[in-house]
Write a protein that holds these residues in place. Structure first.
Motif, PDB file in Angstrom:
ATOM      1  N   UNK A  14       0.851  -1.181   0.000  1.00 16.43           N
ATOM      2  CA  UNK A  14       0.000   0.000   0.000  1.00 16.43           C
ATOM      3  C   UNK A  14       0.892   1.238   0.000  1.00 16.43           C
ATOM      4  N   UNK A  15       0.641   2.113  -0.953  1.00 14.08           N
ATOM      5  CA  UNK A  15       1.410   3.350  -1.095  1.00 14.08           C
ATOM      6  C   UNK A  15       0.472   4.547  -0.937  1.00 14.08           C
ATOM      7  N   UNK A  16       0.880   5.515  -0.139  1.00 11.81           N
ATOM      8  CA  UNK A  16       0.165   6.784  -0.038  1.00 11.81           C
ATOM      9  C   UNK A  16       0.923   7.779  -0.888  1.00 11.81           C
ATOM     10  N   UNK A  17       0.294   8.244  -1.955  1.00  6.90           N
ATOM     11  CA  UNK A  17       0.955   9.111  -2.921  1.00  6.90           C
ATOM     12  C   UNK A  17       0.204  10.431  -3.038  1.00  6.90           C
ATOM     13  N   UNK A  18       0.878  11.412  -3.633  1.00  2.00           N
ATOM     14  CA  UNK A  18       0.246  12.689  -3.917  1.00  2.00           C
ATOM     15  C   UNK A  18       0.561  13.081  -5.352  1.00  2.00           C
ATOM     16  N   UNK A  19      -0.432  13.608  -6.027  1.00  2.00           N
ATOM     17  CA  UNK A  19      -0.249  14.132  -7.364  1.00  2.00           C
ATOM     18  C   UNK A  19      -0.752  15.554  -7.406  1.00  2.00           C
ATOM     19  N   UNK A  20      -0.614  16.176  -8.553  1.00  2.00           N
ATOM     20  CA  UNK A  20      -1.118  17.533  -8.732  1.00  2.00           C
ATOM     21  C   UNK A  20      -2.114  17.551  -9.879  1.00  2.00           C
ATOM     22  N   UNK A  21      -2.965  18.555  -9.877  1.00  2.00           N
ATOM     23  CA  UNK A  21      -3.982  18.678 -10.911  1.00  2.00           C
ATOM     24  C   UNK A  21      -3.339  18.654 -12.290  1.00  2.00           C
ATOM     25  N   UNK A  22      -3.894  17.829 -13.167  1.00  2.00           N
ATOM     26  CA  UNK A  22      -3.378  17.704 -14.522  1.00  2.00           C
ATOM     27  C   UNK A  22      -2.454  16.527 -14.722  1.00  2.00           C
ATOM     28  N   UNK A  23      -1.833  16.015 -13.636  1.00  5.26           N
ATOM     29  CA  UNK A  23      -1.033  14.793 -13.754  1.00  5.26           C
ATOM     30  C   UNK A  23      -1.952  13.651 -14.151  1.00  5.26           C
ATOM     31  N   UNK A  24      -1.406  12.655 -14.829  1.00  2.63           N
ATOM     32  CA  UNK A  24      -2.196  11.444 -15.037  1.00  2.63           C
ATOM     33  C   UNK A  24      -1.969  10.526 -13.839  1.00  2.63           C
ATOM     34  N   UNK A  25      -2.968   9.746 -13.524  1.00  4.27           N
ATOM     35  CA  UNK A  25      -2.832   8.766 -12.456  1.00  4.27           C
ATOM     36  C   UNK A  25      -1.648   7.855 -12.752  1.00  4.27           C
ATOM     37  N   UNK A  26      -1.474   7.477 -14.016  1.00  6.87           N
ATOM     38  CA  UNK A  26      -0.360   6.609 -14.413  1.00  6.87           C
ATOM     39  C   UNK A  26       0.986   7.216 -14.058  1.00  6.87           C
TER      40      UNK A  26
END
Length: 106
Positions: A14-26
């Motif tokens: 299980x990984x807790x990750x953060x992205x930013x608006x516009x990034x793809x989930x991939x």
């Protein structure tokens, strides 16, 4: 604004990750080194090696899959109604808290 994601990779980690608006989930999953996400086409919606299953969070906020994505998913042996190609899921604040499982190939 960071978009929080919970990812279970193909090994069950299980990984807790953060992205930013516009990034793809991939891209967020791949950049974190999650096991099992091959993403061989780099996000062009032409290989289905970034298959994930959405398991929780704001599922209703996902954009519907395109016809091309549906065609690729239809060729997979382990597809579910909650399957998506992670390259086709653009992150937005509405997806904060999304939970997905990376599906192993084959």
């Amino acid at each position: 604004m960071s978009i929080r994601l919970t990812i279970q990779d193909a090994d069950g980690t299980i990984l807790s990750l953060e992205g930013t608006e516009g990034d793809s989930l991939m891209s967020v999953i791949r950049d974190a080194g999650a096991e099992g996400l091959l993403a061989m086409c780099g996000g062009c919606c032409s290989c289905a090696t970034c298959h994930v299953v959405v398991t929780g969070g704001p599922i209703d906020a996902l954009t519907p899959p395109s016809a091309d994505e549906q065609d690729l998913l239809g060729a997979l042996p382990n597809v579910t109604p909650a399957s998506r190609l992670s390259c086709q899921v653009p992150l937005s604040p509405a997806l904060d808290g999304l939970c997905v499982t990376v599906m192993a190939e084959g």
